[in-house]
Design a protein around this motif. Structure first.
Motif, PDB file in Angstrom:
ATOM      1  N   GLY A 248      -0.288   4.089 -10.607  1.00 40.17           N
ATOM      2  CA  GLY A 248       0.527   3.382  -9.612  1.00 40.17           C
ATOM      3  C   GLY A 248       1.750   2.741 -10.247  1.00 40.17           C
ATOM      4  N   GLN A 249       2.478   1.992  -9.448  1.00 44.91           N
ATOM      5  CA  GLN A 249       3.739   1.383  -9.910  1.00 44.91           C
ATOM      6  C   GLN A 249       3.518   0.352 -11.028  1.00 44.91           C
ATOM      7  N   ASP A 250       2.725  -0.681 -10.760  1.00 39.55           N
ATOM      8  CA  ASP A 250       2.609  -1.791 -11.719  1.00 39.55           C
ATOM      9  C   ASP A 250       1.820  -1.384 -12.957  1.00 39.55           C
TER      10      ASP A 250
ATOM     11  N   HIS B  20       7.234  -6.500  -4.855  1.00 39.47           N
ATOM     12  CA  HIS B  20       8.039  -5.986  -5.969  1.00 39.47           C
ATOM     13  C   HIS B  20       8.047  -4.475  -5.926  1.00 39.47           C
ATOM     14  N   GLU B  21       9.197  -3.941  -6.240  1.00 31.83           N
ATOM     15  CA  GLU B  21       9.527  -2.545  -5.946  1.00 31.83           C
ATOM     16  C   GLU B  21      10.108  -1.875  -7.180  1.00 31.83           C
ATOM     17  N   GLY B  22      10.735  -0.715  -6.987  1.00 34.24           N
ATOM     18  CA  GLY B  22      11.371  -0.024  -8.103  1.00 34.24           C
ATOM     19  C   GLY B  22      11.274   1.479  -7.909  1.00 34.24           C
ATOM     20  N   THR B  23      11.674   2.203  -8.960  1.00 30.43           N
ATOM     21  CA  THR B  23      11.735   3.666  -8.832  1.00 30.43           C
ATOM     22  C   THR B  23      10.351   4.321  -8.914  1.00 30.43           C
TER      23      THR B  23
ATOM     24  N   GLU C 148       9.459  -4.258 -12.829  1.00 28.59           N
ATOM     25  CA  GLU C 148       9.614  -4.365 -14.294  1.00 28.59           C
ATOM     26  C   GLU C 148       9.759  -5.823 -14.725  1.00 28.59           C
ATOM     27  N   ASP C 149      10.378  -6.654 -13.886  1.00 28.26           N
ATOM     28  CA  ASP C 149      10.448  -8.091 -14.178  1.00 28.26           C
ATOM     29  C   ASP C 149       9.060  -8.724 -14.062  1.00 28.26           C
TER      30      ASP C 149
END
Ligand code: NAP
Ligand code: F7E
Length: 351
Positions: A10-12, A179-182, A228-229
């Motif tokens: 997943g993302q995180d 929180h999001e991102g690519t 990422e932050d």
């Protein structure tokens, strides 16, 4: 040091693995559940790293969680695995609870039995605050979930506290706002919009007609940051002298409509809103329709199937304690986040 990370595909989970591989010398055991067709796209940067190993495990399966902790003897256990989609949690309330709430107890029990010094991170959520009592929401805000997802995370939070106080475990439950991102999953509203913008701009540039992006409630307000932050904040929460829960947030709130406007602005489209309620639409200005010689002009329309049985109308976090006490500082602004996501999806667009 050995670190177990669940939700590695997943993302995180993937961003956390990248962060730890870059900033420490620790070894990572990334946990994935068995799937007939797994998607490794988020892990492409570290799959072959010698300090990284993929292992099977499932939060709904006590045997697998217990065996992982017994055999690996981890120093940290970062639990990002979850049924993380709020919208789906009404359709799968039991699976959501089993994974997100009982799954956390399975992790805590395995740590209590096999490696009491292992530090545990539980992925809490601003969805626990639900129909909020005040703004901005801080760590003391009452728990008022509006979805089976929010309720499952609230239950996890109570159990983390119980295990911390009963057995002296180092266990923290961070309350993270959106929180999001690519690497964001494509059904979440931000990525759905940025992928939609990429599809539409490619059609316009190729003088082809396009279907609008179909969305639900555009009035909801969210406090969006970059994943990422946040993994940096999670790592700081795990490395305090004593375990303490914190809120991570941008301390800003924006409507879905504002996100849409920013996303189209990145590709130089200044759409025109008209209509109300389920008839609200965003359209291309006439001069762009003529300039590009295309038939389609509706960029966004409402589809009530994306409305939720109960909505969280407003989220706005107060992460000042994390900034002051942990020295955490986010680097990516709302505008940067939208721009990064849109540019990534435009550059990587495939039909
Ligand atoms: P995500 O991209 O949906 O990743 C979740 C991962 O959990 C997926 O890789 C999924 O595996 C895995 N998973 C699902 N069920 C599982 C099970 N039974 N056993 C083991 N793994 C399982 O979510 P995310 O955005 O990275 O979020 C990470 C965590 O933070 C989640 O706990 C989420 O609830 C929480 N959170 C997220 C946000 C946010 O805005 N992103 C905010 C607050 C809290 P598959 O790949 O096989 O589906
Ligand atoms: O919805 C509205 C929707 O699904 C945001 C998860 O990471 O953050 C996330 O949960 C808002 C809601 O995220 C569509 O009604 C409108 O008001 O992107 P989302 P979420 O529900 O805020 C929290 C903190 C987590 O913990 C979760 O794991 O957008 N919305 N139209 C839509 N949402 C979706 N998904 N799709 C639409 O078409």
């Amino acid at each position: 040091m050995k670190i177990i990370i669940t939700g590695i595909l997943g993302q995180d989970g993937a961003n956390m693995a990248e962060y730890i591989l870059k900033n420490t010398q620790h070894d990572i055991f990334g946990v994935m559940r068995r799937s007939s067709n797994p998607n490794f796209i988020n892990c492409a940067n570290f799959l072959t790293n010698p300090r990284f190993k993929l292992v099977y495990g499932d939060l709904t399966d006590s045997v697998s969680i217990d065996s992982l902790v017994r055999d690996i003897q981890p120093d940290y256990f970062i639990n990002f695995g979850a049924q993380s989609f709020v919208g789906c949690s009404w359709e799968m309330p039991l699976q959501t609870f089993d994974t997100n709430a009982t799954g956390v107890v399975r992790c805590l029990e395995a740590i209590r039995k096999h490696k009491k010094t292992c530090r545990f991170y539980s992925a809490g959520s601003s969805e626990e605050f639900g129909d909020v009592a005040y703004s901005p929401q801080d760590i003391l805000h009452p728990i008022k979930p509006r979805s089976p997802y929010g309720a499952s995370k609230a239950s996890a939070r109570h159990n983390v506290k119980v295990y911390r106080e009963s057995y002296g475990l180092y266990a923290v439950h961070g309350i993270l706002f959106n929180h999001e991102g690519t690497k964001r999953g494509e059904e979440f509203v931000t990525r759905k919009i940025t992928k939609g913008v990429a599809r539409i701009i490619h059609s316009i540039r190729n003088k082809k007609s396009f279907a609008p992006i179909e969305l639900g409630n555009l009035d909801a307000k969210r406090d969006w940051s970059d994943s990422e932050d946040f993994v940096d904040g999670v790592w700081k929460m795990l490395n305090q002298e004593k375990p303490k829960d914190y809120v991570l947030s941008s301390n800003e709130t924006h409507t879905i409509r504002e996100f849409i406007n920013k996303a189209f602005a990145v590709v130089n489209i200044d759409g025109i809103w008209h209509g109300n309620g389920i008839n609200e639409e965003l359209s291309l200005p006439n001069y762009l329709v003529e300039e590009h010689d295309i038939y389609s002009s509706v960029l966004v329309k409402i589809n009530p199937k994306f409305y939720r049985p109960a909505e969280v109308d407003l989220l706005l976090g107060d992460s000042n304690p994390a900034r002051q006490e942990l020295g955490w500082q986010p680097k990516i602004s709302f505008d940067n986040l939208v721009e990064r996501m849109v540019k990534y999806d435009v550059d990587n667009f495939k039909i």
